[in-house]
Design a protein around this motif. Sequence first.
Motif, mmCIF file in Angstrom:
data_model
loop_
_atom_site.group_PDB
_atom_site.id
_atom_site.type_symbol
_atom_site.label_atom_id
_atom_site.label_comp_id
_atom_site.label_asym_id
_atom_site.label_seq_id
_atom_site.Cartn_x
_atom_site.Cartn_y
_atom_site.Cartn_z
ATOM 1 N N ILE A 123 0.720 -1.277 0.004
ATOM 2 C CA ILE A 123 0.041 -0.001 0.040
ATOM 3 C C ILE A 123 0.919 1.215 -0.069
ATOM 4 O O ILE A 123 2.013 1.347 0.722
ATOM 5 C CB ILE A 123 -0.898 -0.006 1.205
ATOM 6 N N GLN A 124 0.466 2.153 -0.939
ATOM 7 C CA GLN A 124 1.517 3.538 -0.676
ATOM 8 C C GLN A 124 1.266 4.165 0.594
ATOM 9 O O GLN A 124 -0.063 4.240 1.132
ATOM 10 C CB GLN A 124 0.551 4.567 -1.697
ATOM 11 N N ALA A 125 2.283 4.545 1.234
ATOM 12 C CA ALA A 125 2.035 5.163 2.741
ATOM 13 C C ALA A 125 3.127 6.017 3.216
ATOM 14 O O ALA A 125 4.213 6.015 2.471
ATOM 15 C CB ALA A 125 2.563 3.634 3.411
ATOM 16 N N ILE A 126 2.820 6.956 4.032
ATOM 17 C CA ILE A 126 3.235 8.071 4.358
ATOM 18 C C ILE A 126 3.288 8.224 5.792
ATOM 19 O O ILE A 126 2.059 8.191 6.447
ATOM 20 C CB ILE A 126 2.869 9.334 3.658
ATOM 21 N N GLY A 127 4.171 8.420 6.415
ATOM 22 C CA GLY A 127 4.200 8.839 8.147
ATOM 23 C C GLY A 127 4.560 10.455 8.103
ATOM 24 O O GLY A 127 5.389 11.040 7.534
ATOM 25 N N ASN A 152 8.704 9.354 4.824
ATOM 26 C CA ASN A 152 9.035 9.785 6.291
ATOM 27 C C ASN A 152 9.181 11.333 6.348
ATOM 28 O O ASN A 152 10.024 11.621 5.916
ATOM 29 C CB ASN A 152 10.243 9.047 6.875
ATOM 30 N N VAL A 153 7.997 11.692 6.527
ATOM 31 C CA VAL A 153 7.859 13.352 6.385
ATOM 32 C C VAL A 153 7.876 13.950 7.616
ATOM 33 O O VAL A 153 6.917 13.619 8.574
ATOM 34 C CB VAL A 153 6.743 13.615 5.664
ATOM 35 N N ASN A 154 8.675 14.916 7.905
ATOM 36 C CA ASN A 154 8.891 15.692 9.183
ATOM 37 C C ASN A 154 8.985 17.172 8.974
ATOM 38 O O ASN A 154 9.522 17.741 8.141
ATOM 39 C CB ASN A 154 10.231 15.184 10.004
ATOM 40 N N PHE A 155 8.024 17.769 9.815
ATOM 41 C CA PHE A 155 7.917 19.190 9.668
ATOM 42 C C PHE A 155 8.520 19.915 10.849
ATOM 43 O O PHE A 155 8.450 19.808 11.938
ATOM 44 C CB PHE A 155 6.407 19.596 9.594
ATOM 45 N N PRO A 156 9.229 21.113 10.376
ATOM 46 C CA PRO A 156 9.747 21.866 11.553
ATOM 47 C C PRO A 156 8.808 22.666 12.238
ATOM 48 O O PRO A 156 7.910 22.663 11.673
ATOM 49 C CB PRO A 156 10.744 22.952 10.714
ATOM 50 N N HIS A 166 16.695 21.649 10.404
ATOM 51 C CA HIS A 166 17.466 22.554 11.259
ATOM 52 C C HIS A 166 17.274 23.810 10.301
ATOM 53 O O HIS A 166 17.490 25.033 10.905
ATOM 54 C CB HIS A 166 18.778 22.313 11.690
ATOM 55 N N ASN A 167 17.275 23.793 9.235
ATOM 56 C CA ASN A 167 17.176 24.815 8.315
ATOM 57 C C ASN A 167 15.950 25.388 7.628
ATOM 58 O O ASN A 167 15.950 26.178 6.603
ATOM 59 C CB ASN A 167 18.374 24.807 7.167
ATOM 60 N N GLY A 168 14.849 25.009 8.346
ATOM 61 C CA GLY A 168 13.517 25.502 8.001
ATOM 62 C C GLY A 168 12.636 24.900 6.850
ATOM 63 O O GLY A 168 11.774 25.239 6.362
ATOM 64 N N PHE A 169 13.260 23.510 6.633
ATOM 65 C CA PHE A 169 12.650 22.692 5.469
ATOM 66 C C PHE A 169 11.751 21.663 5.935
ATOM 67 O O PHE A 169 12.261 21.297 7.241
ATOM 68 C CB PHE A 169 13.797 22.171 4.302
ATOM 69 N N ILE A 170 10.909 21.345 5.038
ATOM 70 C CA ILE A 170 9.980 19.867 5.434
ATOM 71 C C ILE A 170 11.056 18.915 4.992
ATOM 72 O O ILE A 170 11.713 18.817 3.727
ATOM 73 C CB ILE A 170 8.746 19.747 4.707
ATOM 74 N N SER A 171 11.433 17.637 5.748
ATOM 75 C CA SER A 171 12.332 16.759 5.179
ATOM 76 C C SER A 171 11.444 15.452 4.810
ATOM 77 O O SER A 171 10.485 15.263 5.424
ATOM 78 C CB SER A 171 13.198 16.343 6.325
ATOM 79 N N ILE A 172 11.756 14.899 3.649
ATOM 80 C CA ILE A 172 10.974 13.667 3.444
ATOM 81 C C ILE A 172 12.340 12.594 3.076
ATOM 82 O O ILE A 172 13.099 12.814 2.107
ATOM 83 C CB ILE A 172 10.290 13.989 1.729
ATOM 84 N N VAL A 173 12.085 11.615 3.740
ATOM 85 C CA VAL A 173 13.010 10.413 3.702
ATOM 86 C C VAL A 173 12.314 9.407 3.101
ATOM 87 O O VAL A 173 11.290 8.678 3.661
ATOM 88 C CB VAL A 173 13.881 10.089 4.795
#
Lengths: 259, 259
Positions: free
Chosen positions: A127-131, A169-173, A230-237
């Motif tokens: 299944i397509q999946a995002i955290g 794996n999406v993380n938001f500052p 740390h530099n103000g971006f959303i990270s997607i791994v």
Amino acid sequence: MKNERPLILITNDDGVSAPGIRALIEVMATIGDVVIVAPDKPQSAMGHAITINDTLYLNKISKDTDAITEYSCSGTPVDCVKIAVHEILKRKPDLCVSGINHGSNSSINVIYSGTMSAAVEAGIEGIQAIGFSLLDYDWNADFEQIKSFIKTITLEVLKNKLPEGVILNVNFPKLKEKEIKGIKICRQANALWTEKFDKRQTPQGKDYYWLTGEFVNQDKGEDTDEWALHNGFISIVPVQFDLTAHHAIQNLTKRDWNE
Amino acid sequence: MKNERPLILITNDDGVSAPGIRALIEVMATIGDVVIVAPDKPQSAMGHAITINDTLYLNKISKDTDAITEYSCSGTPVDCVKIAVHEILKRKPDLCVSGINHGSNSSINVIYSGTMSAAVEAGIEGIQAIGFSLLDYDWNADFEQIKSFIKTITLEVLKNKLPEGVILNVNFPKLKEKEIKGIKICRQANALWTEKFDKRQTPQGKDYYWLTGEFVNQDKGEDTDEWALHNGFISIVPVQFDLTAHHAIQNLTKRDWNE
């Protein structure tokens, strides 16, 4: 899918009543038909645990609208995905989203995280999946600031699909919407937790411990999730469940293991 | 190390009294100084769970000989490694071994396994680490057949060291020592569990579920752990804790995430 609305499974690890999952439900209801199966209590740091030595209970939660089907489950986040896919849903969902986690799941946290393990389990099931995680541990964290980004990322995944065996794996500052500089595709930073056990005594004089720790980022790279956040971006791994260290196979094969 | 005997930390997920860990202790005591910190109860399928919302108890177990220090811990396998390294041991161990697990941790099982998660945790902490599992779920499985292989593999790792960030996932077929064909370095097979929930009712009439499942190997490759085990070999998969799907970064970076 064609003209149908996508079927979206939502779970998390902070429990079904956490504000983070409520914010995620709100966004997903604008995109598709939503089914929620989430833990009935906090299940943070449960990693990829599943319940094999105990029973599982499901509790259907009544909602005002028929559009949303909602269950709480007595198990772990991974249990929630398994029981949703194999017991509750009549067809495979088009997408599974997990979160929004109250706190970071960047770098090595991905491995301890119930939120990410639930998404990874969906990935294992094809299944397509995002955290989704916000770098704010507060129960009253301001999820409003990131809702438009979550919608954009979700629509992109539904439209163009993820490579096979890949979960996001999406993380938001913790920033205001206007302060966020954009989205960066990253690798997992090489970081770890250095533990400090807080030793105490029960009123009866027996020693016990609380696990506490300090996050140590050993990675100076500018292509990591830690750098982006740390530099103000959303990270997607992009994350995978093939844990093989393929680069090590040649080295190990050359050795004499049968001596 | 020089002339010192190596310091070896042993843990598992079947609990401190399981025959599998007893067999592993026996082998390791012939190689080095052994410290055991293992769960006080079965913790199978706990994955990389850690205990952050509850207290941890340690119980020192008396042994006949001073050579072996042994603790049971109320936490998960990963907790055991953390508390051993940061609270019990005075120096970083030269090796951490986990198991011998009663049952397979090949292919996708690596991700659910408490045994392997403990070894991976040691790897994160920069310790040489190996997880051992025997394809026999029986409490009275015959670990005698594999002891000499365990010693050989362990000595090889102590001598030549593993590549950085790599942990070994070693699985043994359920065969007599003489029937085992040798050791193969493998990749993790692309397999999964298809769940079947066994729905029952409590005496009071409330529905509950048992998680059961069927293992499905979708992978025809002859370089996988499943292939090796089915063909009478010991499988060794090098495992990593960098979950980044590096191969997907280019594809994802090309996409327009900010539209």
